[in-house]
Design a protein around this motif. Sequence first.
Motif, PDB file in Angstrom:
ATOM      1  N   ARG A 273     -24.200  32.072  -1.259  1.00  0.00           N
ATOM      2  CA  ARG A 273     -22.628  32.501  -1.467  1.00  0.00           C
ATOM      3  C   ARG A 273     -21.813  31.262  -1.566  1.00  0.00           C
ATOM      4  O   ARG A 273     -21.067  31.469  -2.411  1.00  0.00           O
ATOM      5  N   ALA A 274     -21.671  30.431  -0.608  1.00  0.00           N
ATOM      6  CA  ALA A 274     -20.967  29.418  -0.674  1.00  0.00           C
ATOM      7  C   ALA A 274     -21.016  28.462  -1.616  1.00  0.00           C
ATOM      8  O   ALA A 274     -20.133  27.925  -2.448  1.00  0.00           O
ATOM      9  N   VAL A 277     -19.473  30.128  -4.979  1.00  0.00           N
ATOM     10  CA  VAL A 277     -18.218  29.955  -5.003  1.00  0.00           C
ATOM     11  C   VAL A 277     -17.734  28.655  -5.332  1.00  0.00           C
ATOM     12  O   VAL A 277     -16.695  28.603  -6.135  1.00  0.00           O
ATOM     13  N   THR A 278     -18.377  27.689  -4.853  1.00  0.00           N
ATOM     14  CA  THR A 278     -17.837  26.278  -5.058  1.00  0.00           C
ATOM     15  C   THR A 278     -18.462  25.715  -6.781  1.00  0.00           C
ATOM     16  O   THR A 278     -17.841  24.672  -7.136  1.00  0.00           O
TER      17      THR A 278
ATOM     18  N   LEU B 135     -12.568  36.985   9.330  1.00  0.00           N
ATOM     19  CA  LEU B 135     -11.555  35.920   9.906  1.00  0.00           C
ATOM     20  C   LEU B 135     -12.252  34.706  10.234  1.00  0.00           C
ATOM     21  O   LEU B 135     -11.485  33.752   9.868  1.00  0.00           O
ATOM     22  N   GLU B 137     -14.164  33.149   8.421  1.00  0.00           N
ATOM     23  CA  GLU B 137     -14.502  32.654   7.012  1.00  0.00           C
ATOM     24  C   GLU B 137     -13.223  31.869   6.558  1.00  0.00           C
ATOM     25  O   GLU B 137     -13.334  31.045   5.421  1.00  0.00           O
ATOM     26  N   PRO B 262     -12.973  27.096   3.354  1.00  0.00           N
ATOM     27  CA  PRO B 262     -14.556  26.550   3.287  1.00  0.00           C
ATOM     28  C   PRO B 262     -15.088  26.975   1.902  1.00  0.00           C
ATOM     29  O   PRO B 262     -16.062  26.119   1.198  1.00  0.00           O
ATOM     30  N   GLY B 263     -14.649  27.957   1.151  1.00  0.00           N
ATOM     31  CA  GLY B 263     -15.068  28.460  -0.012  1.00  0.00           C
ATOM     32  C   GLY B 263     -14.417  28.112  -1.317  1.00  0.00           C
ATOM     33  O   GLY B 263     -14.855  28.251  -2.299  1.00  0.00           O
ATOM     34  N   ALA B 264     -13.444  27.463  -1.018  1.00  0.00           N
ATOM     35  CA  ALA B 264     -12.284  26.931  -2.129  1.00  0.00           C
ATOM     36  C   ALA B 264     -12.971  25.893  -2.913  1.00  0.00           C
ATOM     37  O   ALA B 264     -13.745  25.086  -2.508  1.00  0.00           O
TER      38      ALA B 264
END
Lengths: 279, 267
Positions: A273-274, A277-278, B135, B137, B262-264
Amino acid sequence: MQWWVEPFLLGFQQRALLGGLLAALMASVVGVWLVLRGMSFFGDAFVHGVLPGIALAVVLDLNVYLGAAVAAVVMVAGIHYVHRATLLKEDTGIGLLFVGMLALGVVIISRSSSYTGSLTSILFGDALGVTATDLRWQAGVVVVVLVASVLLYRPFLSLSFSATKASSLGMRPGLAHALLLVLIAVAVIGSFRTVGTLLVFGLLVGPAATAALVSRTIPQMFVVSMVVGALSVWLGLVVSYHLQTAASATMALVPIVLFFVILPVTRLRRRARARAVTA
Amino acid sequence: MHAPGQATDLVLRYDGHLAVDRSSLELPAGQVTAIIGPNGSGKSTLLHALAGLHEVAAGRLEVLGTSAARAQSQIAYVVQHVAVPEGVPITVREVVAMGRYPTLGWWRRPRREDRERVRAALAALEIEDLAARHLGELSGGQRQRVYVAQALAQDHVAIFLDEPLTGLDMVSARAIDRIIHSEHEAGHSVVLTTHDLEEARAADQVVLMAGRVVAWGRPEEVLTPAHLTSAYGLGALHGDAQGPFLDDPHAHDPARDDGISPGAPAG
């Protein structure tokens, strides 16, 4: 099909299943609060802490539930006293009382004429010896635990989030903490006959920890925890019947095995999932 | 409208140690008050006491015209630090909804109005898209916005924030700064603690702490070289009399902190 049904053909086997399911229900619900509150070590110590009360009741031929309840109060009071009277952190008091109460329980039960049998029964339960009276009593305890968990959802959740914040929200964290301890005690006392004091912790923390891995919300965590708890009992009894292993220990082992099977899967899913997103 | 804080000869203790020595002050209603001072100066303890979360050792403390404990239900309090266990599936929406707990109590069912207040608070902090996220995450800045949204969802006449802008990314700092201004415009009293001299200068009122209240009043009256030297010690103050600045190792520059989720996306 026969393989799954065969272990539950006889009356005592059915009572073992029912007793286990009731124990799993209450333990897996209370276990969610234990995990959310970060009180797993306390829970572990607590389930061992009731041992001297039960042992004394066995030796003196008194009500074992009453003995367990008195021991639970002594355990909590002792932890609280060490924490307040010293500068030591709470886990030191928990550790001291954990070992102290467990040892005291074994010392008391060693005075019994049937030392080995009594100790084994208390520590590891006697799932196949559950009576209809035990079941009725357990069903009542399950209702109490479920109703209390619903009614006390807000104070327990805000306490798990932050005691300071819970206080500022008027949720009375001191009272909520005390009620949570009572609920843990009720669940442990209501379960130990079936799964034993040593193994009830498996049903307290195993299903809740597994549920935390796969749930998106707290209500979902309760449902998954109960399903995992029930599955553990059923699968544990089936496996124990066919492999000729101890019933309560097998029941307690299933949720722990499930946790370690699900853990790598959830880690892989989170990484994927991470990456998505990236990307 | 009552003052969000009025103290006479107030003494506060923390873990048996003296945190705030005999101090008197009055915080005006409907204004933004910044409590500033070095680490361990007692600013968070004072804010805790104002929020009814810390016992008064001696003296008198009145909050919103009554005792701090009684005023608690009218105060939205944003705590400085919440250690949420990682892996706990508590969602942003659930955390913000806790702001309705003082109104709903232990058992009352939430109504449409309560759900609307939660939605509005999420929108005000621009975290609607994070509502279903856990929260654990979120980045530090996003979490801080969640805690402020929680306070906004609460029925209140005063909002207290413990170091709300410390160590935040620019987006979160701006969002929270905007809320502080909108709360002020709505006539609510705002009391916040800070390490940042610029933040304190931008407030209507300032309380300067150093184990006691050194001075309180308008920023230009309080943040003088003499008072600042008294609070922070010799050598901490630089610049001239018109624009002194602090060499405070505990102060944070929000622009330097990494507040990226972290996911940006990284680039």
